[in-house]
Motif scaffolding. Structure first.
Motif, PDB file in Angstrom:
ATOM      1  N   GLN A  95       0.866  -1.155   0.056  1.00  0.00           N
ATOM      2  CA  GLN A  95       0.035  -0.099  -0.113  1.00  0.00           C
ATOM      3  C   GLN A  95       0.873   1.320   0.116  1.00  0.00           C
ATOM      4  OE1 GLN A  95      -2.561   0.817  -1.342  1.00  0.00           O
ATOM      5  NE2 GLN A  95      -4.319   0.618   0.224  1.00  0.00           N
ATOM      6  N   ARG A  96       2.078   1.222   0.689  1.00  0.00           N
ATOM      7  CA  ARG A  96       2.964   2.207   0.552  1.00  0.00           C
ATOM      8  C   ARG A  96       3.439   2.602  -0.739  1.00  0.00           C
ATOM      9  NH1 ARG A  96       7.059   1.644   5.142  1.00  0.00           N
ATOM     10  NH2 ARG A  96       6.334  -0.620   5.404  1.00  0.00           N
ATOM     11  N   ASP A 109      -9.542   5.172  -2.286  1.00  0.00           N
ATOM     12  CA  ASP A 109     -10.913   4.321  -2.033  1.00  0.00           C
ATOM     13  C   ASP A 109     -10.488   3.177  -0.952  1.00  0.00           C
ATOM     14  OD1 ASP A 109     -13.272   2.910  -1.768  1.00  0.00           O
ATOM     15  OD2 ASP A 109     -13.389   2.172  -3.933  1.00  0.00           O
ATOM     16  N   GLU A 110     -10.750   3.541   0.480  1.00  0.00           N
ATOM     17  CA  GLU A 110     -10.557   2.658   1.777  1.00  0.00           C
ATOM     18  C   GLU A 110      -9.099   2.199   1.578  1.00  0.00           C
ATOM     19  OE1 GLU A 110     -12.623   2.013   3.937  1.00  0.00           O
ATOM     20  OE2 GLU A 110     -14.637   1.934   3.256  1.00  0.00           O
ATOM     21  N   PRO A 111      -7.939   3.099   1.668  1.00  0.00           N
ATOM     22  CA  PRO A 111      -6.668   2.874   1.277  1.00  0.00           C
ATOM     23  C   PRO A 111      -6.155   2.071   2.651  1.00  0.00           C
ATOM     24  CG  PRO A 111      -7.227   5.072   1.825  1.00  0.00           C
ATOM     25  CD  PRO A 111      -8.564   4.542   1.700  1.00  0.00           C
ATOM     26  N   THR A 112      -6.956   2.255   3.795  1.00  0.00           N
ATOM     27  CA  THR A 112      -6.432   1.461   5.006  1.00  0.00           C
ATOM     28  C   THR A 112      -7.493   0.443   5.371  1.00  0.00           C
ATOM     29  OG1 THR A 112      -7.788   3.030   6.617  1.00  0.00           O
ATOM     30  CG2 THR A 112      -5.499   3.634   5.996  1.00  0.00           C
ATOM     31  N   VAL A 142      -0.167   4.808   6.640  1.00  0.00           N
ATOM     32  CA  VAL A 142      -0.834   4.939   5.344  1.00  0.00           C
ATOM     33  C   VAL A 142      -1.268   6.582   5.447  1.00  0.00           C
ATOM     34  CG1 VAL A 142      -2.240   4.367   3.741  1.00  0.00           C
ATOM     35  CG2 VAL A 142      -0.589   2.929   4.605  1.00  0.00           C
ATOM     36  N   LEU A 143      -2.364   6.622   6.525  1.00  0.00           N
ATOM     37  CA  LEU A 143      -3.098   7.719   6.578  1.00  0.00           C
ATOM     38  C   LEU A 143      -2.082   9.205   6.521  1.00  0.00           C
ATOM     39  CD1 LEU A 143      -6.019   9.235   6.400  1.00  0.00           C
ATOM     40  CD2 LEU A 143      -5.668   8.805   9.033  1.00  0.00           C
ATOM     41  N   ASP A 144      -0.860   9.088   7.215  1.00  0.00           N
ATOM     42  CA  ASP A 144       0.060   9.995   7.528  1.00  0.00           C
ATOM     43  C   ASP A 144       0.515  10.324   6.109  1.00  0.00           C
ATOM     44  OD1 ASP A 144      -0.355   9.803  10.230  1.00  0.00           O
ATOM     45  OD2 ASP A 144       1.554   8.820  10.730  1.00  0.00           O
ATOM     46  N   LEU A 145       0.724   9.629   5.431  1.00  0.00           N
ATOM     47  CA  LEU A 145       1.381   9.768   3.951  1.00  0.00           C
ATOM     48  C   LEU A 145       0.417  10.346   3.158  1.00  0.00           C
ATOM     49  CD1 LEU A 145       3.075   6.068   3.444  1.00  0.00           C
ATOM     50  CD2 LEU A 145       4.346   8.387   3.790  1.00  0.00           C
ATOM     51  N   LEU A 171     -11.063  10.904   0.219  1.00  0.00           N
ATOM     52  CA  LEU A 171     -10.803   9.495   0.769  1.00  0.00           C
ATOM     53  C   LEU A 171     -12.116   8.999   1.307  1.00  0.00           C
ATOM     54  CD1 LEU A 171      -8.002   8.608   3.082  1.00  0.00           C
ATOM     55  CD2 LEU A 171     -10.177   8.036   3.956  1.00  0.00           C
ATOM     56  N   ILE A 172     -12.396   7.725   0.498  1.00  0.00           N
ATOM     57  CA  ILE A 172     -13.401   7.085   1.005  1.00  0.00           C
ATOM     58  C   ILE A 172     -13.078   6.166   2.131  1.00  0.00           C
ATOM     59  CG2 ILE A 172     -15.066   4.976   0.544  1.00  0.00           C
ATOM     60  CD1 ILE A 172     -15.215   6.085  -2.174  1.00  0.00           C
ATOM     61  N   THR A 173     -13.616   6.113   3.301  1.00  0.00           N
ATOM     62  CA  THR A 173     -13.570   5.287   4.548  1.00  0.00           C
ATOM     63  C   THR A 173     -14.716   4.813   5.255  1.00  0.00           C
ATOM     64  OG1 THR A 173     -12.175   5.195   6.818  1.00  0.00           O
ATOM     65  CG2 THR A 173     -13.011   7.457   5.896  1.00  0.00           C
ATOM     66  N   HIS A 174     -14.634   3.771   6.095  1.00  0.00           N
ATOM     67  CA  HIS A 174     -15.902   3.340   6.762  1.00  0.00           C
ATOM     68  C   HIS A 174     -15.317   3.495   8.250  1.00  0.00           C
ATOM     69  CE1 HIS A 174     -13.391  -0.169   6.624  1.00  0.00           C
ATOM     70  NE2 HIS A 174     -13.609  -0.510   8.068  1.00  0.00           N
ATOM     71  N   ASP A 175     -13.981   4.069   8.300  1.00  0.00           N
ATOM     72  CA  ASP A 175     -13.351   4.163   9.811  1.00  0.00           C
ATOM     73  C   ASP A 175     -13.537   5.502  10.431  1.00  0.00           C
ATOM     74  OD1 ASP A 175     -11.758   4.159  11.852  1.00  0.00           O
ATOM     75  OD2 ASP A 175     -10.051   2.893  11.004  1.00  0.00           O
ATOM     76  N   PRO A 176     -14.360   5.587  11.374  1.00  0.00           N
ATOM     77  CA  PRO A 176     -14.409   7.042  12.051  1.00  0.00           C
ATOM     78  C   PRO A 176     -13.335   7.457  12.315  1.00  0.00           C
ATOM     79  CG  PRO A 176     -15.475   5.080  13.616  1.00  0.00           C
ATOM     80  CD  PRO A 176     -15.015   4.666  12.110  1.00  0.00           C
ATOM     81  N   GLU A 177     -12.019   7.076  12.818  1.00  0.00           N
ATOM     82  CA  GLU A 177     -10.844   7.270  13.484  1.00  0.00           C
ATOM     83  C   GLU A 177     -10.225   7.970  12.246  1.00  0.00           C
ATOM     84  OE1 GLU A 177      -8.595   4.731  15.590  1.00  0.00           O
ATOM     85  OE2 GLU A 177      -9.981   4.359  17.006  1.00  0.00           O
TER      86      GLU A 177
END
Length: 228
Positions: A152-153, A170-173, A184-187, A200-206
């Motif tokens: 992923q990196r 799209d849901e990269p994490t 990955v989010l830091d990048l 960024l699409i995400t299902h993760d609230p964090e």
């Protein structure tokens, strides 16, 4: 360096046929994406991926427009959209989508090769990006030899190597453990902090909580909320 480029939608809708009826995946969505990171959140089937595909020009709207700078994305033919994506977009997918027969470095170089960048320059830029994501020692490894986080990196390095004005993720994490996902989010936050437009699409609230803005999608309707 590619300059930041504006991204906005105008009454964007996408309706799909479903038997004798229709399904509205996105309805009359008008929005200007601000520089920084916008997280798109919502339940499965709510229209998040439809929105991303329309923003990228991978799918055509039933109505409305996507403006990339002063260009109507969907007024272009397929070749024109592909050229615009090459010049202005970077993409990161959940499954990273690396080319299996290319090394990590070759994967990062690939968009530069398509753009006609000379070999030495693209090698130097790819090496620099791999160093930035901590993978300079893995440059010659094939995707099958990389962990999920490493792959992923590499995908992020590939997305960033052309210094795009717009980055779509799209849901990269989604397939990563919490610690790797935060890295990955830091990048992805780096280009956002530099004034680029990151969606960024995400299902993760964090993950969403770290974004500058959020779009909450439900049943094809989008409501904007701004985080302080």
């Amino acid at each position: 360096m590619t300059a930041p480029v504006s991204l906005r939608t105008e009454a964007l809708s996408r309706v799909y046929p479903s038997g004798e009826s229709q399904v509205t995946a996105l309805s009359a969505f008008s929005h200007t994406f601000q520089p920084g990171m916008t997280a798109v959140v919502g339940p499965s089937g709510s229209g998040k991926s439809t929105l991303l595909n329309l923003l990228a020009g991978f799918d055509a709207p039933t109505q409305g427009r996507v403006w990339v700078g002063t260009t109507d994305l969907h007024a272009l033919d397929e070749a024109g959209r592909a050229d615009l994506r090459l010049r202005h977009y970077g993409f990161v997918f959940q499954s990273h989508n690396l080319v299996a027969i290319l090394s990590a470095q070759e994967n990062v170089e690939f968009p530069l090769m398509l753009a006609g960048v000379p070999p030495k320059e693209r090698r130097d830029r790819a090496r620099s990006l791999l160093a930035q994501v901590g993978l300079e020692r893995r440059a010659s490894h094939m995707p099958s030899q990389l962990s999920g986080g490493e792959a992923q990196r590499v995908a992020i390095a590939r997305a960033l190597v052309g210094e795009p004005g717009i980055l779509l993720a799209d849901e990269p994490t989604g397939n990563l453990d919490s610690r790797t996902g935060q890295g990955v989010l830091d990048l992805l936050m780096a280009p956002a902090h530099a004034g680029r437009t990151v969606v960024l699409i995400t299902h993760d609230p964090e993950v969403a909580a770290r974004a500058d803005y959020t779009l909450r999608v439900k049943d094809g309707q989008v409501k904007e909320e701004v985080y302080a």
